[in-house]
Scaffold this motif. Structure first.
Motif, mmCIF file in Angstrom:
data_model
loop_
_atom_site.group_PDB
_atom_site.id
_atom_site.type_symbol
_atom_site.label_atom_id
_atom_site.label_comp_id
_atom_site.label_asym_id
_atom_site.label_seq_id
_atom_site.Cartn_x
_atom_site.Cartn_y
_atom_site.Cartn_z
ATOM 1 N N LYS A 1 11.032 -28.808 21.521
ATOM 2 C CA LYS A 1 10.119 -29.720 22.207
ATOM 3 C C LYS A 1 9.034 -28.928 22.935
ATOM 4 O O LYS A 1 7.849 -29.258 22.839
ATOM 5 C CB LYS A 1 10.866 -30.588 23.218
ATOM 6 N N ASP A 2 9.443 -27.890 23.675
ATOM 7 C CA ASP A 2 8.493 -27.088 24.440
ATOM 8 C C ASP A 2 7.440 -26.433 23.537
ATOM 9 O O ASP A 2 6.308 -26.252 23.949
ATOM 10 C CB ASP A 2 9.215 -25.995 25.235
ATOM 11 N N ASP A 3 7.864 -26.088 22.323
ATOM 12 C CA ASP A 3 6.961 -25.416 21.387
ATOM 13 C C ASP A 3 6.303 -26.403 20.411
ATOM 14 O O ASP A 3 5.742 -25.986 19.393
ATOM 15 C CB ASP A 3 7.715 -24.331 20.622
ATOM 16 N N ASP A 4 6.401 -27.706 20.718
ATOM 17 C CA ASP A 4 5.756 -28.776 19.942
ATOM 18 C C ASP A 4 6.226 -28.898 18.498
ATOM 19 O O ASP A 4 5.472 -29.325 17.623
ATOM 20 C CB ASP A 4 4.226 -28.618 19.986
ATOM 21 N N TYR A 5 7.487 -28.542 18.238
ATOM 22 C CA TYR A 5 8.066 -28.802 16.919
ATOM 23 C C TYR A 5 8.695 -30.187 16.881
ATOM 24 O O TYR A 5 8.910 -30.747 15.821
ATOM 25 C CB TYR A 5 9.130 -27.748 16.569
#
Length: 84
Positions: free
Chosen positions: A79-83
């Motif tokens: 989530k943090d890395d926008d996956y």
């Protein structure tokens, strides 16, 4: 779009066989059905265990005492890395 619940289930199935606590990613490899080539897929998301480790390594907080805490961190890292 990837389904978080689907990925959570795949991660849990793949990593629950590890001998916890695990102190580094290499402790997880024996539990993986296809080793580092084990693939996780949902919607347009597709990543091998090796790719997952390289893309979320900075988000990991080893050691892990249970599969649930490991999976929670993997999901949060994606989530943090926008996956997700």
């Amino acid at each position: 779009m990837a389904n978080e619940d689907e990925l959570r289930e795949q991660f849990t199935d793949a990593f629950e066989g590890a001998s916890y606590p695990v102190s580094n990613p290499m402790d997880l490899v024996p539990a993986l059905p296809d080793g580092p080539a084990t693939k996780f897929e949902s919607g347009d998301f597709s990543m091998t265990a090796m790719e997952l480790n390289s893309k979320t390594a900075g988000d990991a907080d080893f050691p892990y005492d249970s599969v649930d805490t490991l999976v929670d961190d993997l999901i949060q890292g994606l989530k943090d890395d926008d996956y997700l």
